[in-house]
Scaffold this active site. Structure first.
Site, PDB file in Angstrom:
ATOM      1  N   ARG A  51       1.101  -0.991   0.092  1.00 18.90           N
ATOM      2  CA  ARG A  51       0.154  -0.376  -0.293  1.00 18.90           C
ATOM      3  C   ARG A  51       1.058   1.476  -0.001  1.00 18.90           C
ATOM      4  NH1 ARG A  51      -4.634  -0.481   4.387  1.00 18.90           N
ATOM      5  NH2 ARG A  51      -2.846  -0.827   5.471  1.00 18.90           N
ATOM      6  N   LYS A 148       0.749 -18.078   8.071  1.00 21.51           N
ATOM      7  CA  LYS A 148      -0.145 -18.054   8.848  1.00 21.51           C
ATOM      8  C   LYS A 148      -0.915 -17.385   9.427  1.00 21.51           C
ATOM      9  CE  LYS A 148       2.398 -18.131  12.977  1.00 21.51           C
ATOM     10  NZ  LYS A 148       3.088 -18.763  14.234  1.00 21.51           N
ATOM     11  N   HIS A 178       6.667 -22.706   8.361  1.00 20.75           N
ATOM     12  CA  HIS A 178       8.953 -22.258   7.967  1.00 20.75           C
ATOM     13  C   HIS A 178       8.835 -23.131   9.373  1.00 20.75           C
ATOM     14  CE1 HIS A 178       8.164 -19.795  11.149  1.00 20.75           C
ATOM     15  NE2 HIS A 178       9.439 -19.855  12.527  1.00 20.75           N
ATOM     16  N   GLU A 216      10.904 -19.763  23.952  1.00 16.90           N
ATOM     17  CA  GLU A 216      10.419 -18.871  23.207  1.00 16.90           C
ATOM     18  C   GLU A 216      11.113 -17.641  24.352  1.00 16.90           C
ATOM     19  OE1 GLU A 216       8.313 -17.640  19.789  1.00 16.90           O
ATOM     20  OE2 GLU A 216       6.849 -18.359  20.623  1.00 16.90           O
ATOM     21  N   ASP A 235      -1.417 -20.083  17.960  1.00 15.89           N
ATOM     22  CA  ASP A 235      -0.547 -19.538  17.140  1.00 15.89           C
ATOM     23  C   ASP A 235       0.514 -20.433  17.054  1.00 15.89           C
ATOM     24  OD1 ASP A 235       1.041 -17.053  16.550  1.00 15.89           O
ATOM     25  OD2 ASP A 235       2.172 -17.527  17.869  1.00 15.89           O
ATOM     26  N   HIS A 240       2.539 -25.580  13.797  1.00 16.79           N
ATOM     27  CA  HIS A 240       3.498 -26.386  14.370  1.00 16.79           C
ATOM     28  C   HIS A 240       4.003 -27.360  14.763  1.00 16.79           C
ATOM     29  CE1 HIS A 240       4.670 -22.270  12.709  1.00 16.79           C
ATOM     30  NE2 HIS A 240       5.143 -21.115  13.849  1.00 16.79           N
ATOM     31  N   LYS A 331       5.695 -19.178  26.342  1.00 15.26           N
ATOM     32  CA  LYS A 331       6.736 -17.330  25.604  1.00 15.26           C
ATOM     33  C   LYS A 331       7.028 -16.530  27.173  1.00 15.26           C
ATOM     34  CE  LYS A 331       4.783 -16.014  22.243  1.00 15.26           C
ATOM     35  NZ  LYS A 331       5.252 -15.702  20.709  1.00 15.26           N
TER      36      LYS A 331
HETATM   37  P1  NAD Z   1       3.129  -5.865   8.510  1.00 14.09           P
HETATM   38  O1  NAD Z   1       1.509  -5.204   9.121  1.00 14.09           O
HETATM   39  O2  NAD Z   1       4.487  -5.428   8.727  1.00 14.09           O
HETATM   40  O3  NAD Z   1       2.885  -5.368   6.704  1.00 14.09           O
HETATM   41  C1  NAD Z   1       1.593  -5.813   6.158  1.00 14.09           C
HETATM   42  C2  NAD Z   1       1.039  -5.296   4.784  1.00 14.09           C
HETATM   43  O4  NAD Z   1       0.287  -5.351   3.961  1.00 14.09           O
HETATM   44  C3  NAD Z   1       2.274  -4.221   3.943  1.00 14.09           C
HETATM   45  O5  NAD Z   1       2.997  -3.979   3.429  1.00 14.09           O
HETATM   46  C4  NAD Z   1       1.030  -3.681   3.533  1.00 14.09           C
HETATM   47  O6  NAD Z   1       1.615  -1.780   2.977  1.00 14.09           O
HETATM   48  C5  NAD Z   1       0.659  -4.747   2.981  1.00 14.09           C
HETATM   49  N1  NAD Z   1      -0.994  -3.771   3.127  1.00 14.09           N
HETATM   50  C6  NAD Z   1      -2.342  -3.736   4.018  1.00 14.09           C
HETATM   51  N2  NAD Z   1      -3.135  -3.929   3.361  1.00 14.09           N
HETATM   52  C7  NAD Z   1      -3.125  -3.500   2.257  1.00 14.09           C
HETATM   53  C8  NAD Z   1      -4.139  -3.247   1.022  1.00 14.09           C
HETATM   54  N3  NAD Z   1      -5.377  -3.436   1.149  1.00 14.09           N
HETATM   55  N4  NAD Z   1      -3.629  -3.236  -0.402  1.00 14.09           N
HETATM   56  C9  NAD Z   1      -2.184  -3.581  -0.052  1.00 14.09           C
HETATM   57  N5  NAD Z   1      -1.796  -3.888   0.672  1.00 14.09           N
HETATM   58  C10 NAD Z   1      -1.969  -4.480   1.689  1.00 14.09           C
HETATM   59  O7  NAD Z   1       2.770  -7.535   8.695  1.00 14.09           O
HETATM   60  P2  NAD Z   1       3.578  -8.546   8.892  1.00 14.09           P
HETATM   61  O8  NAD Z   1       4.042  -9.482  10.033  1.00 14.09           O
HETATM   62  O9  NAD Z   1       4.597  -8.679   7.277  1.00 14.09           O
HETATM   63  O10 NAD Z   1       2.395  -9.734   8.605  1.00 14.09           O
HETATM   64  C11 NAD Z   1       2.151 -10.606   7.233  1.00 14.09           C
HETATM   65  C12 NAD Z   1       0.862 -11.771   7.041  1.00 14.09           C
HETATM   66  O11 NAD Z   1       2.505 -12.610   7.548  1.00 14.09           O
HETATM   67  C13 NAD Z   1       0.517 -11.637   7.980  1.00 14.09           C
HETATM   68  O12 NAD Z   1      -0.646 -12.158   7.995  1.00 14.09           O
HETATM   69  C14 NAD Z   1       0.850 -12.525   9.290  1.00 14.09           C
HETATM   70  O13 NAD Z   1       0.114 -13.071  10.200  1.00 14.09           O
HETATM   71  C15 NAD Z   1       1.918 -13.467   8.350  1.00 14.09           C
HETATM   72  N6  NAD Z   1       2.796 -13.320   9.728  1.00 14.09           N
HETATM   73  C16 NAD Z   1       3.754 -12.960   9.833  1.00 14.09           C
HETATM   74  C17 NAD Z   1       5.649 -13.059  10.558  1.00 14.09           C
HETATM   75  C18 NAD Z   1       6.138 -11.996  10.624  1.00 14.09           C
HETATM   76  O14 NAD Z   1       6.881 -12.554  11.491  1.00 14.09           O
HETATM   77  N7  NAD Z   1       5.996 -11.155  10.799  1.00 14.09           N
HETATM   78  C19 NAD Z   1       5.262 -14.646  10.875  1.00 14.09           C
HETATM   79  C20 NAD Z   1       4.618 -15.915  10.630  1.00 14.09           C
HETATM   80  C21 NAD Z   1       3.211 -14.990   9.599  1.00 14.09           C
END
Ligand code: NAD
Length: 484
Positions: A51, A148, A178, A216, A235, A240, A331
């Site tokens: 976005r 996830k 992962h 963790e 979670d 996992h 945790k």
């Molecule tokens: P984040 O909030 O940091 O990033 C979200 C991303 O989505 C951003 O790039 C944002 O610009 C984009 N976005 C949001 N709304 C949008 C829209 N309407 N159109 C286009 N793009 C849009 O989230 P994250 O931590 O990177 O997590 C992403 C996914 O991965 C989630 O489903 C989360 O549950 C999963 N996840 C994250 C982690 C982690 O370590 N961060 C681990 C496992 C799973």
């Protein structure tokens, strides 16, 4: 060292959510490592789509910063980093609107492998899947990668599966966990099915019990509000820990193919018995003088969500009848450590004066830190003084055993993304597996919610609540120490 890296086919990888935490911390630093290793063909491209209003130069700078922060020593290779950044594009896109889609359609090629990584909230999966088709970007060979959480119960997981199935065939969907990408997890299968030693013992005649621990040290601060709606069961256990349990317990597949492996994992989940409420211990970490309690972190003073869970499970099949599987995750525990321990039975009879019951063979599979395995064996204590027995580990720490080759051990995300490009689904969860896993965890969650079960407090930096210790003590067993 001779590199065994085999380049994959040329690809276009679109990362929806390309500016997000996961993309910056894991996906792009991982891709840079693969690029440096020579696995990413020169014509391949990575397109960030999110976005944020950024141009390609701004995105490249963001990723350069991310690689510097999360990429380890590799980021010092400035020449490679620049070459890698040159392969990056960026499109500002709105998953729920039309903005950016025409630009994306112009960028993604149809004559190379196409992969779309949905690194965004699951509520956007349907919008992305639909627009990829209405804008004629995806084709019958494209792959999508989803993160996830895959639903929060059976109903939502089913709905998500149906949404994705409207636009993509199951063979195109890569549900990432992962943990399955970890070197040790695959090595577990190599050790089980590549040696004559273990498989004959891998059953209720020789195995006393199995422990799976994912501990963790971090709390939930920062994402407390999100976590509070989830808890350790949703979670960690549903995905996992259950995946690890499946790999340990499954029957040998006829070959190491995606459906053969996943069929066997599914059978394990279907054979899991319901868990008695008194075989589940839920906990919440307490405050310390320096750190807030779980409820503070979750910003919910009346939260009943668990940050720790321990449970005893049984698999109702011929191989495992009567063998408890103890699962534990939490945790703010005393160490960051993940381990599977296969604890073998006592010898039926000892010819030594030494108390043989003290000695047991234990195969320990460490996922983190120091990925590797060791097998505890009993030997004679060296020196005079009679036949005294001691236990020593036959250590297979990869870094030591493999020397320089251990550098080849890739991070889970890197490996899994390369598997997506190769079209290999073996280490990804199939839709029916995910649904079956929720089908097992849902009644347990519904049960404690109906009972208004209050999690037990535990000290931060401990091994969890006392009741978790008792879960094994009652069976005359004890948890393995949680240590680095
Ligand atoms: P984040 O909030 O940091 O990033 C979200 C991303 O989505 C951003 O790039 C944002 O610009 C984009 N976005 C949001 N709304 C949008 C829209 N309407 N159109 C286009 N793009 C849009 O989230 P994250 O931590 O990177 O997590 C992403 C996914 O991965 C989630 O489903 C989360 O549950 C999963 N996840 C994250 C982690 C982690 O370590 N961060 C681990 C496992 C799973």
């Amino acid at each position: 060292m001779v590199s065994r890296v085999i380049p994959v086919e040329t690809f276009d990888l679109v990362i929806f959510g390309g500016t997000g935490d996961l993309a910056r911390r894991k996906i792009l630093p991982g891709l840079f490592r693969r690029f440096r290793a020579g696995q990413m063909p020169a014509q391949s491209r990575i397109i960030g789509a999110a976005r944020s209003e950024l141009d390609t130069a701004g995105y490249r700078q963001m990723i350069a910063d991310a690689v510097a922060e999360f990429g380890g020593d590799e980021s010092n290779d400035k020449k490679s980093l620049q070459d890698f950044l040159d392969r990056l594009d960026y499109v500002t896109i709105d998953a729920k609107g039309e903005g950016g889609w025409a630009t994306l359609a112009g960028l993604v090629r149809q004559d190379v492998v196409q992969a779309f990584y949905f690194s965004v909230a699951p509520s956007l999966f349907g919008d992305l899947a639909e627009r990829l088709h209405t804008h004629k970007i995806a084709n019958a060979k494209s792959r999508i990668v989803v993160e996830k959480p895959f639903g929060r119960d059976l109903e939502t997981a089913r709905a998500l599966n149906q949404t994705l199935a409207t636009h993509f065939h199951e063979s195109q969907i890569y549900r990432i966990d992962h943990y399955l990408g970890k070197e040790t997890v695959q090595n577990l299968m190599a050790v089980r099915f590549g040696n004559v030693l273990f498989e004959p013992l891998w059953n209720n005649h020789y195995v006393d019990h199995i422990q799976i621990t994912v501990a963790e040290t971090v709390g939930v601060g920062g994402r407390g509000a999100y976590y509070d709606k989830s808890g350790a069961m949703r979670d960690m256990v549903q995905n996992h820990l259950m995946q690890l349990l499946c790999l340990i317990a499954m029957e040998p597949p006829s070959q190491f193919g995606a459906d053969e492996v996943r069929d066997e994992k599914l059978k394990v989940i279907r054979a899991l018995e319901p868990v008695e409420p008194h075989h589940i211990v839920r906990g919440q970490y307490d405050a310390t003088t320096d750190e807030p309690s779980y409820r503070n972190d979750a910003e919910n003073p009346r939260s009943f969500t668990e940050s720790f869970i321990a449970m005893k499970c049984h698999i109702a099949n011929w191989r495992w009848a009567g063998v408890p599987f103890y699962l534990r995750t939490g945790k703010r525990m005393k160490a960051r450590s993940s381990e599977i321990a296969v604890v073998f039975k006592d010898l039926g009879h000892s010819i030594f004066d030494d108390d043989q019951a003290r000695h047991r063979n234990i195969l320990s599979i460490r996922l983190q830190p120091n990925e590797g395995m060791d097998l505890q064996v009993t030997i004679k204590e060296p020196g005079p003084g009679g036949m005294r027995l001691i236990d020593v580990p036959l250590d297979m720490t990869f870094a030591e055993a493999l020397g320089d080759d251990a550098e080849d051990v890739t991070d889970a995300y890197e490996r899994l993304i390369m598997d997506v490009i190769r079209g290999n689904q073996t280490l990804f969860m199939r839709g029916d597996e995910v649904e079956a896993a929720w089908g097992w965890t849902d009644p347990l969650i519904v049960g404690w919610e109906a009972r208004n079960d209050v999690p037990k407090l535990y000290d931060a930096g401990s091994a969890g609540p006392e009741d978790a210790m008792m879960l094994l003590h009652r069976d005359n067993r004890k948890w393995r120490d949680i240590k680095v």
